[in-house]
Design a protein around this motif. Structure first.
Motif, short mmCIF file in Angstrom:
data_model
loop_
_atom_site.label_atom_id
_atom_site.label_comp_id
_atom_site.label_asym_id
_atom_site.label_seq_id
_atom_site.Cartn_x
_atom_site.Cartn_y
_atom_site.Cartn_z
N ALA A 32 0.83 -1.21 0.00
CA ALA A 32 0.00 0.00 0.00
C ALA A 32 0.86 1.26 0.00
O ALA A 32 2.02 1.24 0.44
N ASN A 33 0.28 2.36 -0.50
CA ASN A 33 0.87 3.68 -0.28
C ASN A 33 0.49 4.12 1.13
O ASN A 33 -0.63 3.87 1.57
N VAL A 34 1.41 4.78 1.82
CA VAL A 34 1.12 5.19 3.20
C VAL A 34 1.50 6.65 3.45
O VAL A 34 2.61 7.07 3.14
N VAL A 35 0.55 7.39 4.02
CA VAL A 35 0.79 8.74 4.49
C VAL A 35 1.11 8.64 5.97
O VAL A 35 0.27 8.24 6.78
N LEU A 36 2.35 8.96 6.31
CA LEU A 36 2.83 8.86 7.69
C LEU A 36 2.65 10.23 8.35
O LEU A 36 3.45 11.15 8.14
N GLN A 46 10.55 11.33 9.44
CA GLN A 46 11.27 11.43 8.17
C GLN A 46 12.24 10.27 7.99
O GLN A 46 12.41 9.74 6.88
N HIS A 47 12.85 9.85 9.09
CA HIS A 47 13.78 8.72 9.03
C HIS A 47 13.04 7.44 8.65
O HIS A 47 13.51 6.66 7.79
N LEU A 48 11.88 7.22 9.26
CA LEU A 48 11.09 6.02 8.96
C LEU A 48 10.64 6.04 7.50
O LEU A 48 10.73 5.02 6.81
N ALA A 49 10.17 7.18 7.03
CA ALA A 49 9.72 7.30 5.64
C ALA A 49 10.87 7.01 4.67
O ALA A 49 10.69 6.31 3.67
N LYS A 50 12.03 7.55 4.98
CA LYS A 50 13.21 7.35 4.13
C LYS A 50 13.60 5.87 4.07
O LYS A 50 13.92 5.33 3.00
#
Length: 255
Positions: A32-36, A46-50
């Motif tokens: 899935a695409n996820v908006v964190l 930002q670290h998790l998203a990266k």
């Protein structure tokens, strides 16, 4: 209409740590695409998203602020070029599960309750209202609210937190009633005191030991175990379920 998990775009509120982090990872693993969403923990978010790659975008918004939530949803739609199909209302505002500092009946103020109502109910309302028109047009939506078994079984009297979560169940059922005609399901999943999140890191070992001793599975539920249940509610397997509260706590509360 039916969407598989890898076709969904999921908004997870309060997603930089704890349960939110595991929710993001669980949905990403399924494609899935996820908006964190985050509010204060920018570095962690930002670290998790990266680490998780282009399937994830970290966006700041105070879920209590309707305008900020709407702006976040618009940015997400521009990034993924698709509307949000799935919401997990997880954010927790300024609360720690600390039995030693929890205010008792002599110390509680209405402002304590109001802070939790705003984070829990107003936050969920803002996220739903920001996405509901798109869901209605798609004739598909999955809304998952994070509750707690503590309002059924208050191991510790976390007054303002558990009262807000009890209200969230009423909110869930009313939304399920109204939104069902558009193909949108609204459910709640309630873990117990989880081992271990930022909010529960101050919980004393004695409390965890008491839960383990009285739970049929003889263990304290983990954030990952709770996150897996969100996948079920969002997946085609959960398509006929709405207005429900599923307790995920190893059998401590049998409801």
């Amino acid at each position: 209409m039916m969407m598989k998990l890898h076709e969904q775009t999921v908004l997870v509120t309060g997603a930089s740590r704890g349960v939110g982090k595991e929710l993001v990872k669980a949905f990403v693993k399924e494609g899935a695409n996820v908006v964190l969403n985050y509010y204060k923990s920018e570095e962690k978010a930002q670290h998790l998203a990266k680490c998780l790659g282009p399937q994830v975008i970290a966006l700041k918004a105070d879920i209590r602020n309707q305008k900020e939530v709407q702006q976040m949803v618009e940015k997400a739609k521009q990034y993924f070029r698709t509307p949000i199909t799935t919401i997990v209302n997880n954010a927790l505002i300024d609360f720690e599960f600390n039995p030693l500092t929890q205010k008792n009946v002599f110390e509680l103020q209405w402002t304590d309750y109001n802070k939790q109502f705003e984070g829990t109910i107003k936050g969920a309302l803002n996220s739903i209202q920001a996405c509901i028109q798109d869901m209605k047009e798609l004739e598909f939506g999955r809304i998952i609210n994070i509750g707690t078994n503590l309002f059924q079984h208050p191991v510790v009297a976390y007054h303002e937190y558990t009262t807000a979560k009890a209200a969230l169940l009423g909110f869930t059922r009313n939304m399920a009633k109204e939104l069902g005609e558009y193909g949108i399901t609204v459910n709640m999943m309630s873990g117990g005191l989880l081992k271990q999140t930022d909010a529960s890191k101050v919980t004393t070992p004695e409390v965890f030991q008491m839960i383990e001793a009285t739970t049929p599975l003889q263990s304290v539920t983990t954030p990952k175990e709770l996150a897996d249940v969100a996948l079920f509610f969002a997946s085609p397997w959960g398509r006929a379920i709405t207005g429900q509260n599923l307790v995920v706590d190893g059998g401590l509360v049998m409801d």
